[in-house]
Write a protein that holds these residues in place. Structure first.
Motif, mmCIF file in Angstrom:
data_model
loop_
_atom_site.group_PDB
_atom_site.id
_atom_site.type_symbol
_atom_site.label_atom_id
_atom_site.label_comp_id
_atom_site.label_asym_id
_atom_site.label_seq_id
_atom_site.Cartn_x
_atom_site.Cartn_y
_atom_site.Cartn_z
ATOM 1 N N THR A 62 0.805 -1.233 0.000
ATOM 2 C CA THR A 62 0.000 0.000 0.000
ATOM 3 C C THR A 62 0.831 1.272 0.000
ATOM 4 N N GLY A 63 2.156 1.175 0.000
ATOM 5 C CA GLY A 63 2.990 2.368 0.113
ATOM 6 C C GLY A 63 2.934 3.253 -1.118
ATOM 7 N N THR A 64 3.039 4.563 -0.898
ATOM 8 C CA THR A 64 3.060 5.549 -1.985
ATOM 9 C C THR A 64 4.301 6.426 -1.822
ATOM 10 N N PRO A 65 4.899 6.893 -2.931
ATOM 11 C CA PRO A 65 6.127 7.705 -2.829
ATOM 12 C C PRO A 65 5.847 9.085 -2.250
ATOM 13 N N LEU A 66 6.813 9.607 -1.502
ATOM 14 C CA LEU A 66 6.756 10.952 -0.948
ATOM 15 C C LEU A 66 7.403 11.931 -1.933
ATOM 16 N N PRO A 67 7.147 13.225 -1.776
ATOM 17 C CA PRO A 67 7.799 14.207 -2.656
ATOM 18 C C PRO A 67 9.307 14.041 -2.614
ATOM 19 N N THR A 68 9.933 14.074 -3.769
ATOM 20 C CA THR A 68 11.341 13.735 -3.870
ATOM 21 C C THR A 68 12.251 14.900 -3.514
ATOM 22 N N ILE A 69 13.513 14.578 -3.278
ATOM 23 C CA ILE A 69 14.575 15.554 -3.075
ATOM 24 C C ILE A 69 15.504 15.479 -4.274
ATOM 25 N N LYS A 70 15.811 16.607 -4.872
ATOM 26 C CA LYS A 70 16.678 16.627 -6.029
ATOM 27 C C LYS A 70 18.089 17.027 -5.627
ATOM 28 N N VAL A 71 19.053 16.201 -5.994
ATOM 29 C CA VAL A 71 20.453 16.506 -5.729
ATOM 30 C C VAL A 71 20.943 17.471 -6.810
ATOM 31 N N GLU A 72 21.489 18.608 -6.390
ATOM 32 C CA GLU A 72 21.926 19.618 -7.347
ATOM 33 C C GLU A 72 23.072 19.098 -8.206
ATOM 34 N N GLU A 73 23.085 19.517 -9.447
ATOM 35 C CA GLU A 73 24.100 19.066 -10.384
ATOM 36 C C GLU A 73 25.431 19.760 -10.119
ATOM 37 N N PRO A 74 26.550 19.106 -10.457
ATOM 38 C CA PRO A 74 27.867 19.725 -10.274
ATOM 39 C C PRO A 74 28.015 20.983 -11.122
ATOM 40 N N THR A 75 28.858 21.892 -10.644
ATOM 41 C CA THR A 75 29.091 23.160 -11.343
ATOM 42 C C THR A 75 30.549 23.372 -11.722
ATOM 43 N N VAL A 76 31.460 22.617 -11.105
ATOM 44 C CA VAL A 76 32.893 22.795 -11.349
ATOM 45 C C VAL A 76 33.533 21.431 -11.589
ATOM 46 N N ARG A 77 34.492 21.392 -12.528
ATOM 47 C CA ARG A 77 35.179 20.145 -12.858
ATOM 48 C C ARG A 77 36.685 20.336 -12.726
ATOM 49 N N MET A 78 37.368 19.302 -12.208
ATOM 50 C CA MET A 78 38.821 19.323 -12.103
ATOM 51 C C MET A 78 39.364 17.980 -12.571
ATOM 52 N N SER A 79 40.576 17.991 -13.101
ATOM 53 C CA SER A 79 41.213 16.764 -13.569
ATOM 54 C C SER A 79 42.170 16.232 -12.506
ATOM 55 N N PHE A 80 42.157 14.917 -12.331
ATOM 56 C CA PHE A 80 43.051 14.222 -11.414
ATOM 57 C C PHE A 80 43.921 13.279 -12.248
ATOM 58 N N SER A 81 45.202 13.275 -12.002
ATOM 59 C CA SER A 81 46.104 12.391 -12.741
ATOM 60 C C SER A 81 47.233 11.935 -11.829
ATOM 61 N N ILE A 82 47.915 10.868 -12.227
ATOM 62 C CA ILE A 82 49.003 10.342 -11.415
ATOM 63 C C ILE A 82 50.168 11.317 -11.407
ATOM 64 N N ASN A 83 50.967 11.252 -10.359
ATOM 65 C CA ASN A 83 52.081 12.168 -10.176
ATOM 66 C C ASN A 83 53.215 11.821 -11.137
ATOM 67 N N THR A 84 53.607 12.772 -11.954
ATOM 68 C CA THR A 84 54.722 12.573 -12.894
ATOM 69 C C THR A 84 55.851 13.569 -12.647
ATOM 70 N N SER A 85 55.887 14.169 -11.458
ATOM 71 C CA SER A 85 56.920 15.158 -11.153
ATOM 72 C C SER A 85 58.258 14.469 -10.894
ATOM 73 N N PRO A 86 59.359 15.223 -10.867
ATOM 74 C CA PRO A 86 60.677 14.614 -10.591
ATOM 75 C C PRO A 86 60.773 13.950 -9.221
ATOM 76 N N PHE A 87 59.882 14.313 -8.292
ATOM 77 C CA PHE A 87 59.933 13.750 -6.939
ATOM 78 C C PHE A 87 58.947 12.600 -6.749
ATOM 79 N N VAL A 88 58.440 12.036 -7.809
ATOM 80 C CA VAL A 88 57.461 10.959 -7.713
ATOM 81 C C VAL A 88 58.076 9.767 -6.995
#
Length: 254
Positions: free
Chosen positions: A87-113
């Protein structure tokens, strides 16, 4: 019960947190999980907990009004409803806001790796970023153009900075790229994200801050000049790109 937050446990998997609005929830019972698009699936509650003194305490049942953490439902998301199987019915939903900023992550390739850090390989970095999605639903991760680069998107630079600091403390060593704003095309128009920025500043410095926010395409929506100790509270609607580096610019008096 509407899921308002989630946690992740290495042994229990994703944990749904929310307040039970109506009825009683018991350990081991079958329930219906309703999604925002009215699609429902049947799942089973393995165990659940209530919160006492900032810690989780296992219980066998909870009643209406209780805040609890439910385990056993794989893939459950914020905004979904845990309801009676019949008999259950869904409740009003919560919307998760979309991302606004993006950054790149990569493995360390510096001389001190290799001199510091416990996790330095491509596989370590990839597994850690995708594991973050289990507990951080406002974040998105995708593979980059190369095999050793990944793109993480979040709700602003602070959201991503917290992830970076947590990974650093866990022993990960990696490189990051500059933050980039995520634009969208809607009905043929290119749109960019906006934020509401609140700045509390001494009244004698208010003119410089107003000028700085104006240069960054900010629009004032409110100003309260009678703050404590002669401060003023400024509220601006400003593009997300205008917020990048704003704090340092204000502190430096630019």
């Amino acid at each position: 019960m509407k899921v308002s937050n989630t946690e992740y446990d290495e042994h229990k998997g994703r944990i749904a947190i929310g307040r039970l609005h109506v009825g009683e929830l018991q350990s081991g019972m079958e329930v219906k999980v309703c999604t925002p698009d009215d699609a429902c699936r049947v799942s089973k509650v393995s165990e659940f907990f209530v919160y006492q003194n900032f810690s989780r305490v296992p219980v066998e049942s909870v009643g209406a009004g209780d805040i609890c953490a439910v385990c056993g439902m794989d893939g459950i998301m914020i905004g979904e409803t845990i309801a009676d199987k019949v008999t259950g019915t869904p409740l009003p939903t919560i919307k998760v806001e979309e991302p606004t900023v993006r950054m790149s992550f990569s493995i360390n390739t510096s001389p001190f790796v290799g001199r510091e850090g416990k996790y330095v390989t491509n596989r370590n970095l990839r597994d850690r970023l995708y594991r973050e999605l289990e507990r951080n639903l406002a974040m998105k991760v995708e593979d980059g153009e190369t095999a050793d680069t990944f793109l993480a998107s979040g709700r602003g630079t602070l959201h991503l900075t917290i992830l970076i600091e947590n990974m650093r403390r866990e022993g990960y060593k990696f490189m990051i790229g500059p933050p980039k704003v995520i634009n969208k095309t809607v009905d043929g128009k290119l749109l960019e994200p906006y934020e509401i920025a609140a700045v509390e500043v001494p009244e004698e410095s208010m003119g410089s801050v107003v000028k700085l926010l104006g240069r960054r395409r900010g629009q004032m929506v409110d100003m309260e000049a009678d703050g404590p100790e002669g401060t003023a509270l400024l509220k601006y609607k400003i593009p997300t790109r205008g917020l990048i580096g704003l704090r340092n610019a204000i502190l430096a008096g630019i």
